[in-house]
Design an enzyme around this catalytic site. Structure first.
Site, PDB file in Angstrom:
ATOM      1  N   GLY A 102       0.830  -1.202   0.000  1.00 14.68           N
ATOM      2  CA  GLY A 102       0.000   0.000   0.000  1.00 14.68           C
ATOM      3  C   GLY A 102       0.862   1.249   0.000  1.00 14.68           C
ATOM      4  O   GLY A 102       2.057   1.197  -0.323  1.00 14.68           O
ATOM      5  N   ASP A 126      -8.278  -0.213   2.042  1.00 17.01           N
ATOM      6  CA  ASP A 126      -8.734   1.181   2.087  1.00 17.01           C
ATOM      7  C   ASP A 126      -9.037   1.753   0.692  1.00 17.01           C
ATOM      8  O   ASP A 126      -9.709   2.763   0.569  1.00 17.01           O
ATOM      9  CB  ASP A 126      -7.666   2.082   2.735  1.00 17.01           C
ATOM     10  CG  ASP A 126      -7.345   1.667   4.161  1.00 17.01           C
ATOM     11  OD1 ASP A 126      -8.102   0.870   4.732  1.00 17.01           O
ATOM     12  OD2 ASP A 126      -6.330   2.156   4.706  1.00 17.01           O
ATOM     13  N   ARG A 161     -33.807   0.586  17.344  1.00 13.17           N
ATOM     14  CA  ARG A 161     -32.532   1.222  17.721  1.00 13.17           C
ATOM     15  C   ARG A 161     -31.835   1.832  16.518  1.00 13.17           C
ATOM     16  O   ARG A 161     -32.050   1.395  15.380  1.00 13.17           O
ATOM     17  CB  ARG A 161     -31.577   0.176  18.297  1.00 13.17           C
ATOM     18  CG  ARG A 161     -31.890  -0.201  19.719  1.00 13.17           C
ATOM     19  CD  ARG A 161     -30.964  -1.306  20.179  1.00 13.17           C
ATOM     20  NE  ARG A 161     -31.214  -1.619  21.577  1.00 13.17           N
ATOM     21  CZ  ARG A 161     -30.815  -2.729  22.182  1.00 13.17           C
ATOM     22  NH1 ARG A 161     -30.161  -3.647  21.500  1.00 13.17           N
ATOM     23  NH2 ARG A 161     -31.067  -2.918  23.447  1.00 13.17           N
ATOM     24  N   GLY A 169     -10.317   2.393   7.214  1.00 16.66           N
ATOM     25  CA  GLY A 169     -10.133   3.265   6.051  1.00 16.66           C
ATOM     26  C   GLY A 169      -9.201   4.444   6.283  1.00 16.66           C
ATOM     27  O   GLY A 169      -8.917   5.192   5.352  1.00 16.66           O
ATOM     28  N   GLN A 272     -12.598  -6.870   8.572  1.00 17.45           N
ATOM     29  CA  GLN A 272     -12.605  -6.393   7.186  1.00 17.45           C
ATOM     30  C   GLN A 272     -11.364  -6.832   6.424  1.00 17.45           C
ATOM     31  O   GLN A 272     -11.330  -6.814   5.205  1.00 17.45           O
ATOM     32  CB  GLN A 272     -12.698  -4.854   7.150  1.00 17.45           C
ATOM     33  CG  GLN A 272     -14.011  -4.353   7.697  1.00 17.45           C
ATOM     34  CD  GLN A 272     -13.901  -2.940   8.230  1.00 17.45           C
ATOM     35  OE1 GLN A 272     -14.287  -2.002   7.569  1.00 17.45           O
ATOM     36  NE2 GLN A 272     -13.350  -2.784   9.421  1.00 17.45           N
TER      37      GLN A 272
END
Ligand code: F6P
Length: 344
Positions: A102, A126, A161, A169, A272
């Site tokens: 990255g 991201d 709720r 990210g 994630q």
């Protein structure tokens, strides 16, 4: 004739698809009579001269697994150790290096652009790497976000709720935007569009009488206008020291107080990064890996395999070394969210 040797390195935070790149690069290079060596734990493997030979039996089938066979690190850098890094790389006697990484990884490689024969492959959940419109890992991460919002909506509605789902990210909102849009979240909050607190409150107040639950997708770096991002802690030896996190909990307490509507928060965190890659990410890594290997075969060094205009293309590796690619505030996906009546 002596076989050529290529090193393969995975750097930065892991992303689903890293093993796909390892499998597709290795298989293509072995087919072409190359020796392939995996460098362990990102740059640390170069400094520590820690390599393993990648053979077909080692990589066969790993494309479907998250993580990385080689290990990685988002703490190691070359900064201040440039000469040592170059020397260590030379000691490895490799003919070239394929790097999947990255922004931190490619920034760290900037001093070696003309000194080491490198091929870059952009990676990050991201999706904020410059020079490419898509990184592998992003689709999988978005699917984790949208699956979470879709299923949490049931409990939100059952209990009347608000549920706030916090995504990763850093400074980029791609994941909250992509995942929030795919699950039709009621509000999507991203760092690139600081939100107006009063406008958000009145939007939710209006919905309180119309629907039983209310789903918010919020990116960890999001802020209200004039406020600062919520930093959870610092990692002192990391190139990007701040770790964002916790904005969803603060927001839950604030919304309950202001609206008298019960709220809960869920931080998706590293889930994630750890889901098995989606088919889209598998295709992406299969194609990018083959293309990266082809650049090696052509000795077309200092290039990157990128995704632009719906196609995999080749670009100068320096394209991956620029500032992060953030969501343009009026991006097409933002406009789609607005068309659906989503608060953004
Ligand atoms: O850059 C990838 C990323 O997953 C970010 O979205 C997140 O803020 C960060 O890494 C988390 O880093 P760590 O693995 O050090 O907790």
């Amino acid at each position: 004739m002596k076989k050529k040797s290529i090193g393969l390195l995975t750097g930065g935070g892991d992303a689903p698809g890293l093993n796909g790149i390892i499998e597709s690069c290795t298989r293509t290079l072995i087919q072409n009579n190359f020796l392939v060596y995996g460098i362990k734990d990102g740059f640390e493997g170069i400094f520590n001269q820690d390599l393993i030979q990648l053979t077909l039996d080692k990589v066969l089938g790993i494309h479907s697994e998250s993580g990385t066979l080689l290990g990685t690190s988002n703490k190691s850098s070359t900064k201040g150790y440039e000469e040592k890094f170059l020397k260590c790389f030379e000691n490895l006697n490799l003919d070239g290096l394929i790097v999947a990484g990255g922004d931190g990884t490619f920034q760290a490689l900037r001093p070696f652009e003309q000194k080491i024969p490198i091929i870059g492959v952009p990676k990050t959940i991201d999706n904020d790497l410059s020079g490419t419109e898509l990184t592998f890992g992003f689709d999988t991460a978005c699917s984790v976000v949208s699956d979470a919002i879709d299923s949490l909506r049931y409990t939100a509605q059952a209990h009347r709720r608000i549920i706030i789902v916090e995504t990763m990210g850093r400074t980029a909102g791609w994941m909250a935007l992509g995942g929030g849009l795919a699950s039709y979240a009621d509000a999507i909050l991203i760092p690139e569009r600081p939100f107006n607190k009063e406008a958000l409150l009145s939007f939710i107040k209006h919905k309180q009488h119309l629907q039983r639950g209310f789903m918010i997708a919020i990116s960890e770096g999001s802020v209200a206008i004039g406020e600062q991002p919520t930093v959870a802690f610092q990692v002192s030896n990391s190139p990007e020291k701040e770790r964002f996190g916790g904005v969803s909990e603060l927001m839950a307490r604030w919304l309950e107080k202001e609206l008298n509507w019960e709220a809960r928060h869920v931080i998706l965190g590293h889930l994630q990064r750890s889901h098995a890659p989606t088919t889209t990410d598998r295709f992406l890594t299969l194609n990018m890996g083959v293309e990266a290997a082809k650049l090696v075969l052509a000795e077309n060094w200092n290039k990157a395999v990128v995704y632009r205009n719906g196609q995999i293309q080749t670009a100068p590796i320096s394209n991956l070394m620029q500032a992060p690619r953030l969501v343009p505030p009026e991006h097409e996906w933002v406009q789609k969210a607005q068309s659906l009546g989503i608060f953004i």
